[in-house]
Design a protein around this motif. Structure first.
Motif, PDB file in Angstrom:
ATOM      1  N   CYS A   1       0.838  -1.214   0.000  1.00  0.00           N
ATOM      2  CA  CYS A   1       0.000   0.000   0.000  1.00  0.00           C
ATOM      3  C   CYS A   1       0.865   1.252   0.000  1.00  0.00           C
ATOM      4  O   CYS A   1       0.549   2.225  -0.685  1.00  0.00           O
ATOM      5  CB  CYS A   1      -0.938   0.011   1.207  1.00  0.00           C
ATOM      6  SG  CYS A   1      -2.270  -1.182   1.100  1.00  0.00           S
TER       7      CYS A   1
ATOM      8  N   ALA B   1      -7.866  -2.255   5.118  1.00  0.00           N
ATOM      9  CA  ALA B   1      -7.436  -0.885   4.816  1.00  0.00           C
ATOM     10  C   ALA B   1      -7.067  -0.140   6.090  1.00  0.00           C
ATOM     11  O   ALA B   1      -6.097   0.631   6.109  1.00  0.00           O
ATOM     12  CB  ALA B   1      -8.543  -0.145   4.069  1.00  0.00           C
TER      13      ALA B   1
ATOM     14  N   VAL C   1      -4.210   2.755   5.253  1.00  0.00           N
ATOM     15  CA  VAL C   1      -4.613   3.465   4.042  1.00  0.00           C
ATOM     16  C   VAL C   1      -5.212   4.792   4.501  1.00  0.00           C
ATOM     17  O   VAL C   1      -5.944   4.842   5.492  1.00  0.00           O
ATOM     18  CB  VAL C   1      -5.650   2.632   3.253  1.00  0.00           C
ATOM     19  CG1 VAL C   1      -6.243   3.417   2.103  1.00  0.00           C
ATOM     20  CG2 VAL C   1      -5.018   1.334   2.763  1.00  0.00           C
TER      21      VAL C   1
ATOM     22  N   PRO D   1       0.378   3.317  -4.078  1.00  0.00           N
ATOM     23  CA  PRO D   1      -0.922   3.868  -3.687  1.00  0.00           C
ATOM     24  C   PRO D   1      -1.985   3.741  -4.787  1.00  0.00           C
ATOM     25  O   PRO D   1      -3.165   3.586  -4.484  1.00  0.00           O
ATOM     26  CB  PRO D   1      -0.618   5.327  -3.349  1.00  0.00           C
ATOM     27  CG  PRO D   1       0.718   5.609  -3.920  1.00  0.00           C
ATOM     28  CD  PRO D   1       1.437   4.313  -4.053  1.00  0.00           C
TER      29      PRO D   1
ATOM     30  N   THR E   1      -3.448   0.328  -4.485  1.00  0.00           N
ATOM     31  CA  THR E   1      -4.328   0.288  -3.321  1.00  0.00           C
ATOM     32  C   THR E   1      -5.671   0.914  -3.654  1.00  0.00           C
ATOM     33  O   THR E   1      -6.726   0.358  -3.331  1.00  0.00           O
ATOM     34  CB  THR E   1      -3.684   1.042  -2.138  1.00  0.00           C
ATOM     35  OG1 THR E   1      -2.404   0.473  -1.883  1.00  0.00           O
ATOM     36  CG2 THR E   1      -4.538   0.965  -0.898  1.00  0.00           C
TER      37      THR E   1
END
Length: 162
Positions: A96, A125, A130, A100, A103
């Motif tokens: 992640c 997440a 995240v 990005p 993700t």
């Protein structure tokens, strides 16, 4: 119309928090029986409620909330899988951070198709840290697309069949 949208918001939050409750039949039912409710408004309200409900699991993944007992593993089961699970989470969190866009894509895919399961992705997440902005924006877009297709389907098929 406002009553149906309010009830739809409540059902969306409920279905996001309690996994066996499904929102899709509700959306189809409202779309078929209440033609005065615009499909886009229904989809938007349900998407907002769905993401709001999943924020509970996102924050639980971050360790900021404790899930109810029926949604947690038993202690002996948790210790048994802790090594393998923490390894997966560490690798996922690293991916992640490195990727990005990947993700964001996983969040979009999961929120629109439930593959991988949206319930699990919300927790993961949070565990993977995240960003809240990425989580909410990707999930709102994905959920809106999913529910817009459902809410517009009865009208689209009705026009097509006439």
């Amino acid at each position: 119309m406002l009553g149906w949208l309010s009830a739809s918001l409540g059902m969306a939050v409920l279905s996001s928090v309690i996994p066996p409750v499904l929102i899709e039949p509700w959306v189809l039912g409202v779309a078929v029986t209440q033609p005065e409710v615009p499909w886009w408004a229904l989809a938007l309200v349900v998407a907002i409620g769905s993401v709001a409900g999943k924020l509970i699991y996102y924050y639980a993944g971050k360790g900021m909330l404790r899930l109810p007992a029926f949604l947690r593993r038993k202690q002996q089961d948790a210790e048994h899988v802790r090594g393998r699970w923490s390894g997966y989470m560490e690798r996922f969190a690293a991916e992640c951070e490195k990727r990005p866009a990947w993700t964001y894509g996983v969040l979009l895919l999961s929120s629109s198709t439930s593959l991988p399961p949206y319930f699990a992705v919300a927790v993961v997440a949070g565990v993977a840290n995240v960003s809240l902005t990425n989580f909410v924006s990707a999930c709102l877009i994905g959920r809106f697309a999913r529910f817009a297709a459902l809410a517009a389907a009865p009208s689209a098929f009705g026009v097509w069949l006439t």
